[in-house]
Design a protein around this motif. Structure first.
Motif, PDB file in Angstrom:
ATOM      1  N   UNK A  48       0.832  -1.209   0.000  1.00 24.53           N
ATOM      2  CA  UNK A  48       0.000   0.000   0.000  1.00 24.53           C
ATOM      3  C   UNK A  48       0.863   1.255   0.000  1.00 24.53           C
ATOM      4  N   UNK A  49       1.897   1.255   0.828  1.00 22.95           N
ATOM      5  CA  UNK A  49       2.781   2.415   0.925  1.00 22.95           C
ATOM      6  C   UNK A  49       3.474   2.696  -0.404  1.00 22.95           C
ATOM      7  N   UNK A  50       3.979   1.648  -1.039  1.00 23.67           N
ATOM      8  CA  UNK A  50       4.679   1.824  -2.316  1.00 23.67           C
ATOM      9  C   UNK A  50       3.729   2.281  -3.411  1.00 23.67           C
ATOM     10  N   UNK A  51       2.520   1.771  -3.382  1.00 24.19           N
ATOM     11  CA  UNK A  51       1.519   2.173  -4.366  1.00 24.19           C
ATOM     12  C   UNK A  51       1.160   3.643  -4.202  1.00 24.19           C
ATOM     13  N   UNK A  52       1.095   4.094  -2.953  1.00 27.85           N
ATOM     14  CA  UNK A  52       0.672   5.474  -2.679  1.00 27.85           C
ATOM     15  C   UNK A  52       1.762   6.500  -2.955  1.00 27.85           C
ATOM     16  N   UNK A  53       2.995   6.210  -2.520  1.00 25.35           N
ATOM     17  CA  UNK A  53       4.045   7.234  -2.554  1.00 25.35           C
ATOM     18  C   UNK A  53       5.255   6.858  -3.403  1.00 25.35           C
ATOM     19  N   UNK A  54       5.335   5.603  -3.834  1.00 23.14           N
ATOM     20  CA  UNK A  54       6.506   5.157  -4.581  1.00 23.14           C
ATOM     21  C   UNK A  54       7.544   4.571  -3.646  1.00 23.14           C
ATOM     22  N   UNK A  55       8.115   3.427  -4.035  1.00 25.82           N
ATOM     23  CA  UNK A  55       9.044   2.706  -3.164  1.00 25.82           C
ATOM     24  C   UNK A  55      10.259   3.547  -2.783  1.00 25.82           C
ATOM     25  N   UNK A  56      10.645   4.478  -3.643  1.00 23.49           N
ATOM     26  CA  UNK A  56      11.835   5.290  -3.349  1.00 23.49           C
ATOM     27  C   UNK A  56      11.620   6.223  -2.158  1.00 23.49           C
ATOM     28  N   UNK A  57      10.351   6.397  -1.758  1.00 29.47           N
ATOM     29  CA  UNK A  57      10.038   7.273  -0.623  1.00 29.47           C
ATOM     30  C   UNK A  57       9.619   6.484   0.614  1.00 29.47           C
ATOM     31  N   UNK A  58       9.813   5.153   0.592  1.00 34.52           N
ATOM     32  CA  UNK A  58       9.355   4.291   1.688  1.00 34.52           C
ATOM     33  C   UNK A  58      10.550   3.639   2.381  1.00 34.52           C
ATOM     34  N   UNK A  59      10.569   3.716   3.714  1.00 29.08           N
ATOM     35  CA  UNK A  59      11.569   3.019   4.530  1.00 29.08           C
ATOM     36  C   UNK A  59      10.855   2.081   5.493  1.00 29.08           C
ATOM     37  N   UNK A  60      11.342   0.854   5.580  1.00 24.55           N
ATOM     38  CA  UNK A  60      10.815  -0.124   6.531  1.00 24.55           C
ATOM     39  C   UNK A  60      11.798  -0.241   7.684  1.00 24.55           C
ATOM     40  N   UNK A  61      11.342   0.155   8.867  1.00 24.88           N
ATOM     41  CA  UNK A  61      12.176   0.129  10.065  1.00 24.88           C
ATOM     42  C   UNK A  61      11.918  -1.182  10.796  1.00 24.88           C
ATOM     43  N   UNK A  62      12.951  -1.988  10.967  1.00 28.58           N
ATOM     44  CA  UNK A  62      12.812  -3.358  11.437  1.00 28.58           C
ATOM     45  C   UNK A  62      13.191  -3.508  12.910  1.00 28.58           C
ATOM     46  N   UNK A  63      12.642  -4.549  13.537  1.00 27.40           N
ATOM     47  CA  UNK A  63      13.030  -4.889  14.909  1.00 27.40           C
ATOM     48  C   UNK A  63      12.981  -6.400  15.090  1.00 27.40           C
TER      49      UNK A  63
END
Length: 206
Positions: A48-63
């Motif tokens: 959903x995030x990539x569709x909305x804003x583009x993958x280049x603007x998405x960061x996945x913060x992991x734990x």
């Protein structure tokens, strides 16, 4: 006139480890099933995030496990950025993610698949004209917050995990006279009935 910096979106996700992810779903799904449900939600939210804003603007913060195969799969498939979450409570982790970005940034969890592409676009647009944007949750919290600048009071000494999160946050916003947009309302998946609600909504869309 210089171009406005793009809005970036930061997702917070635990690795889907049995017994450590979506533990309140375990009575319904079991440890393995709850972990698989969590992985399903993470995949949905990243898409959903990539569709909305583009993958280049998405960061996945992991734990929990920063090298988990799920995170590598999503990075390879979409081309998103991976980063390790800050240690500390929810507020510290959200604030760290927001501060990592140049320009306007939004943070959301990965247990809120009710947040749609349209909602994210509404929030991104709103953040171009107000200092703060929030998607309130039905349970008294919120599923997304976006800011232009660092506002420590929005994240310090907040009763995270309670139905007072949004009320306390609104008080902090009012104290600083920060204009805030609330474009829509969402719900997250904490309990078995929430999981069933999402499954029903998916079937209804088919």
């Amino acid at each position: 006139m210089p171009a406005e910096p793009p809005v970036t979106l930061h997702l917070l996700a635990k690795a889907p480890l049995p017994g450590q992810a979506k533990t309140r779903l375990i009575p319904c799904l079991g440890p393995e099933g709850a972990a698989q449900a969590h992985a399903c939600m993470v995949r949905h939210c990243v898409a959903t995030a990539c569709d909305a804003l583009g993958a280049e603007h998405v960061t996945l913060w992991t734990s929990l496990d920063h090298q988990h195969p799920l995170f590598r799969e999503l990075q390879t498939h979409y081309g998103i950025t991976l980063a390790a979450q800050q240690q500390g409570d929810v507020g510290m982790r959200v604030r760290h993610a927001l501060k990592s970005a140049q320009g306007p940034a939004m943070v959301m969890g990965t247990d809120c698949p009710s947040i749609t592409v349209a909602m994210l676009k509404l929030c991104s647009t709103a953040l171009k004209s107000v200092p703060v944007v929030i998607l309130p949750a039905e349970d008294g919290g919120y599923g997304l917050i976006g800011t232009h600048d660092d506002y420590p009071s929005l994240f310090e000494n907040i009763p995270w995990g309670t139905d007072q999160v949004l009320n306390v946050t609104r008080q902090r916003l009012a104290a600083q006279a920060l204009e805030t947009a609330f474009p829509d309302t969402m719900w997250d998946i904490d309990r078995p009935e929430d999981w069933l609600r999402w499954q029903h909504s998916l079937h209804a869309q088919q």
